[in-house]
Design a protein around this motif. Structure first.
Motif, PDB file in Angstrom:
ATOM      1  N   UNK A 123      78.414  31.917  23.487  1.00  0.00           N
ATOM      2  CA  UNK A 123      77.390  31.307  23.617  1.00  0.00           C
ATOM      3  C   UNK A 123      77.854  31.557  24.892  1.00  0.00           C
ATOM      4  N   UNK A 124      78.512  30.461  25.295  1.00  0.00           N
ATOM      5  CA  UNK A 124      79.013  29.794  26.813  1.00  0.00           C
ATOM      6  C   UNK A 124      78.919  30.964  27.675  1.00  0.00           C
ATOM      7  N   UNK A 125      79.902  32.276  27.684  1.00  0.00           N
ATOM      8  CA  UNK A 125      79.859  32.449  28.460  1.00  0.00           C
ATOM      9  C   UNK A 125      78.737  33.580  28.875  1.00  0.00           C
ATOM     10  N   UNK A 126      77.671  33.826  27.132  1.00  0.00           N
ATOM     11  CA  UNK A 126      76.261  35.015  27.419  1.00  0.00           C
ATOM     12  C   UNK A 126      75.334  34.344  28.542  1.00  0.00           C
ATOM     13  N   UNK A 127      75.773  32.433  28.466  1.00  0.00           N
ATOM     14  CA  UNK A 127      74.512  32.077  28.943  1.00  0.00           C
ATOM     15  C   UNK A 127      74.831  31.999  30.569  1.00  0.00           C
ATOM     16  N   UNK A 128      75.969  31.775  30.317  1.00  0.00           N
ATOM     17  CA  UNK A 128      76.697  31.716  32.134  1.00  0.00           C
ATOM     18  C   UNK A 128      76.917  32.758  33.032  1.00  0.00           C
ATOM     19  N   UNK A 129      78.616  33.391  32.716  1.00  0.00           N
ATOM     20  CA  UNK A 129      78.613  35.065  33.270  1.00  0.00           C
ATOM     21  C   UNK A 129      77.110  35.679  32.924  1.00  0.00           C
ATOM     22  N   UNK A 130      77.358  35.806  31.891  1.00  0.00           N
ATOM     23  CA  UNK A 130      76.455  37.080  31.151  1.00  0.00           C
ATOM     24  C   UNK A 130      74.882  36.883  31.921  1.00  0.00           C
ATOM     25  N   UNK A 131      74.340  36.034  31.177  1.00  0.00           N
ATOM     26  CA  UNK A 131      72.736  35.918  32.675  1.00  0.00           C
ATOM     27  C   UNK A 131      72.920  36.070  33.330  1.00  0.00           C
ATOM     28  N   UNK A 132      74.104  35.567  34.859  1.00  0.00           N
ATOM     29  CA  UNK A 132      74.093  36.180  35.892  1.00  0.00           C
ATOM     30  C   UNK A 132      74.025  37.164  36.375  1.00  0.00           C
ATOM     31  N   UNK A 133      74.793  38.113  36.191  1.00  0.00           N
ATOM     32  CA  UNK A 133      75.391  39.458  36.159  1.00  0.00           C
ATOM     33  C   UNK A 133      74.356  39.972  35.799  1.00  0.00           C
ATOM     34  N   UNK A 134      73.202  39.329  34.313  1.00  0.00           N
ATOM     35  CA  UNK A 134      72.378  40.721  33.976  1.00  0.00           C
ATOM     36  C   UNK A 134      71.516  40.718  35.038  1.00  0.00           C
ATOM     37  N   UNK A 135      70.858  39.314  36.127  1.00  0.00           N
ATOM     38  CA  UNK A 135      69.800  39.462  36.445  1.00  0.00           C
ATOM     39  C   UNK A 135      71.381  40.159  38.513  1.00  0.00           C
ATOM     40  N   UNK A 142      60.963  46.836  48.695  1.00  0.00           N
ATOM     41  CA  UNK A 142      59.602  47.385  48.181  1.00  0.00           C
ATOM     42  C   UNK A 142      58.854  47.263  47.014  1.00  0.00           C
ATOM     43  N   UNK A 143      60.060  47.454  46.374  1.00  0.00           N
ATOM     44  CA  UNK A 143      60.062  47.257  44.647  1.00  0.00           C
ATOM     45  C   UNK A 143      60.390  45.588  43.743  1.00  0.00           C
ATOM     46  N   UNK A 144      60.156  45.612  44.634  1.00  0.00           N
ATOM     47  CA  UNK A 144      60.577  43.984  44.430  1.00  0.00           C
ATOM     48  C   UNK A 144      62.500  43.855  43.687  1.00  0.00           C
ATOM     49  N   UNK A 145      62.643  42.951  44.537  1.00  0.00           N
ATOM     50  CA  UNK A 145      64.259  42.220  44.101  1.00  0.00           C
ATOM     51  C   UNK A 145      64.235  41.345  42.668  1.00  0.00           C
ATOM     52  N   UNK A 146      64.371  40.080  42.086  1.00  0.00           N
ATOM     53  CA  UNK A 146      64.795  38.832  42.221  1.00  0.00           C
ATOM     54  C   UNK A 146      63.342  38.244  42.206  1.00  0.00           C
ATOM     55  N   UNK A 147      63.167  38.384  43.288  1.00  0.00           N
ATOM     56  CA  UNK A 147      61.937  37.318  44.072  1.00  0.00           C
ATOM     57  C   UNK A 147      62.866  35.944  44.649  1.00  0.00           C
ATOM     58  N   UNK A 148      61.778  35.897  46.753  1.00  0.00           N
ATOM     59  CA  UNK A 148      62.071  34.979  47.094  1.00  0.00           C
ATOM     60  C   UNK A 148      62.227  33.630  45.757  1.00  0.00           C
ATOM     61  N   UNK A 149      61.271  34.224  45.095  1.00  0.00           N
ATOM     62  CA  UNK A 149      60.632  32.545  44.395  1.00  0.00           C
ATOM     63  C   UNK A 149      61.435  31.802  43.555  1.00  0.00           C
ATOM     64  N   UNK A 150      62.138  32.661  43.751  1.00  0.00           N
ATOM     65  CA  UNK A 150      63.115  32.219  42.354  1.00  0.00           C
ATOM     66  C   UNK A 150      64.383  30.500  42.612  1.00  0.00           C
ATOM     67  N   UNK A 151      64.098  29.844  41.857  1.00  0.00           N
ATOM     68  CA  UNK A 151      64.734  28.666  42.415  1.00  0.00           C
ATOM     69  C   UNK A 151      64.943  28.514  42.139  1.00  0.00           C
ATOM     70  N   UNK A 152      66.395  29.117  41.117  1.00  0.00           N
ATOM     71  CA  UNK A 152      67.890  29.272  40.877  1.00  0.00           C
ATOM     72  C   UNK A 152      68.736  29.865  41.373  1.00  0.00           C
TER      73      UNK A 152
END
Ligand code: TRP
Length: 443
Positions: free
Chosen positions: A48-60, A409-419
């Motif tokens: 779970x530690x890996x999933x919500x740090x490295x995993x989530x970031x690589x997913x994004x 043009x298709x959008x990436x992460x979005x410039x409004x992403x706070x993190x």
């Protein structure tokens, strides 16, 4: 050139499809037996530690690379930066072949077990008898191969037609059904006499037993389970329209996937202890203990059959995402027609899977460092290729493709992403360094 690139209309449609890729045999077959082999609660926490740090970031990162470029992994890297980075996409295509070859063997087991449940062959709570039945089945030189062929044939049939609305619709009904069934099975497993030992094993960590190979397995499984490190999520991101909030979608997929894995642990491990089986028994664990759980439920034969059918469907939606990486590449970059790409890659994957299947029976004497061919394939893919792919994807997203993948043009992460800043620090430094340390110490 992108021809008729279909798009997911809504966030729900996309989340379900991406979750369909992530949720599969990794959650229900692999996670419980890895946890059983690697100290239960310790593995759960690391995972779970890996999933919500490295995993989530690589997913994004993967989704953003896909959505910005609207390409397959090879084309996506190429579109953002010409040069050697394209090799990362190529490695992903290769990993797709590799993983699906043994994944399909296990997918075949689920089909076989659906039939065996329906015909009453598994109706006993004697786990040792079930263990022998499973052992006898996978050791057979022919029977598992027939189901492996069947699983690949179904996969090819679906992808030849294109990943269309039919599948999305099927996922919307069948996945929630699988979820409900898992809930029922958790309830049964947790209330079996003697289940407490399993619950303690799963929830009370004993950190004195922790070792390097557990950390490597947990990291590798975080990638495997989330379908990361080889471009599957780049491909899915490329089918995503700019209406969807990417960070939110990434969080949804990641959460759904880990919830199912955690639940699968509650479904299997208490039963393992209640029936007096060995939690470290390896890849057969789910197939051996679940039939014993079914035998303790009224109408268990029907439940069992339904469960293995739904598991086969979950495995199929994951298999589709693996082969789509290969097919998207063959179509976009090599200009093959879709049917041709599907048949060529599907047949190759089937052939590549044969040694994995045979290595559990007549070829079991061939081992390297105590691992048979099946284990070697899984080890190379999950513990080396995917984390290595993750390093490059993170570096690419954090340094090379940034800030292009923030918006387009298709959008990436979005410039409004706070993190953004945290995400970028993880991609630039933390994820590559952590993965590299774990990979190297694991060798
Ligand atoms: N995540 C899937 C599972 O848990 C398997 C899978 C599908 C996968 N696509 C992938 C694994 C891409 C690694 C990479 O069953």
């Amino acid at each position: 050139m992108t021809v008729n690139r279909g798009h997911f209309g809504t966030r729900l449609g996309f989340v379900l499809a991406a979750a369909g890729s992530a949720i599969g045999l990794g959650n229900i077959w692999k996670f419980p037996y890895l946890a059983g082999e690697n100290g239960g609660a310790v593995f759960l926490i690391l995972y779970l530690g890996f999933v919500f740090t490295i995993g989530l970031s690589v997913m994004l990162a993967e989704l953003a690379i896909g959505r910005t470029t609207q390409r397959n992994p090879v084309g996506a890297f190429n579109a953002l930066k010409k040069g050697p980075w394209t090799a990362v996409g190529g490695m992903g295509v290769f990993a797709g072949f590799f993983i699906l070859s043994f994944y399909s063997v296990v997918g075949g087991w689920t089909l076989a077990y659906a039939i065996k449940s329906a015909t009453g062959l598994l109706a006993t709570q004697d786990v040792n008898a079930l263990g022998n039945a499973f052992g006898g089945f996978i050791k057979n030189p022919l029977e598992p191969l027939i189901y492996h062929a069947l699983f690949m044939a179904i996969t090819i049939t679906i992808v030849v037609r294109g990943v269309d609305i039919g599948i999305e619709r099927a996922c919307r009904i069948l996945m929630p059904l699988l979820f409900l069934l898992i809930l029922v099975l958790c309830a049964r497993s947790l209330t079996l006499p003697g289940a407490d030992a399993g619950i303690a094993f799963y929830l009370k960590p004993d950190f004195s037993k922790i070792n390097g190979s557990m950390v490597t397995s947990a990291l590798g499984h975080a990638f495997f389970s989330l379908s990361l490190g080889m471009g599957a999520m780049i491909t899915y991101g490329s089918y995503l329209s700019n209406k969807v909030n990417l960070p939110q979608a990434a969080l949804w997929v990641t959460s759904l996937d880990s919830i199912i894995a955690v639940m699968a642990g509650f479904m299997i491990l208490p039963a393992v202890f209640a029936f007096g089986y060995d939690p470290a028994a390896g890849p057969g664990l789910t197939f051996i203990t679940l039939p014993a759980v079914f035998s303790q439920i009224p109408g268990g034969m029907i439940f069992g059959t339904l469960f293995f059918i739904l598991l086969a469907v979950a495995a199929l939606t994951s298999a589709i995402s693996l082969i789509e990486v290969v097919i998207a590449y063959l179509i976009d970059e090599r200009k093959l027609s879709r049917p041709r790409a599907a048949i060529v890659s599907g047949t190759t994957i089937f052939l590549l899977g044969i040694p994995s299947s045979l290595s559990l029976g007549i070829w079991s004497d061939f081992t390297v460092a105590g691992k048979n061919i099946f284990d070697i394939m899984d080890y190379l893919a999950s513990n080396i290729m995917l984390p290595a792919g993750g390093i490059f994807i993170a570096l690419f997203a954090g340094w090379v493709a940034f800030p292009k993948i923030m918006d387009g043009p298709k959008g990436g992460i979005g410039n409004d992403f706070r993190w953004t800043w945290i995400w970028q620090i993880i991609c630039r430094y933390i994820a590559p360094a952590a993965i590299a340390v774990i990979l190297i110490s694991g060798l």
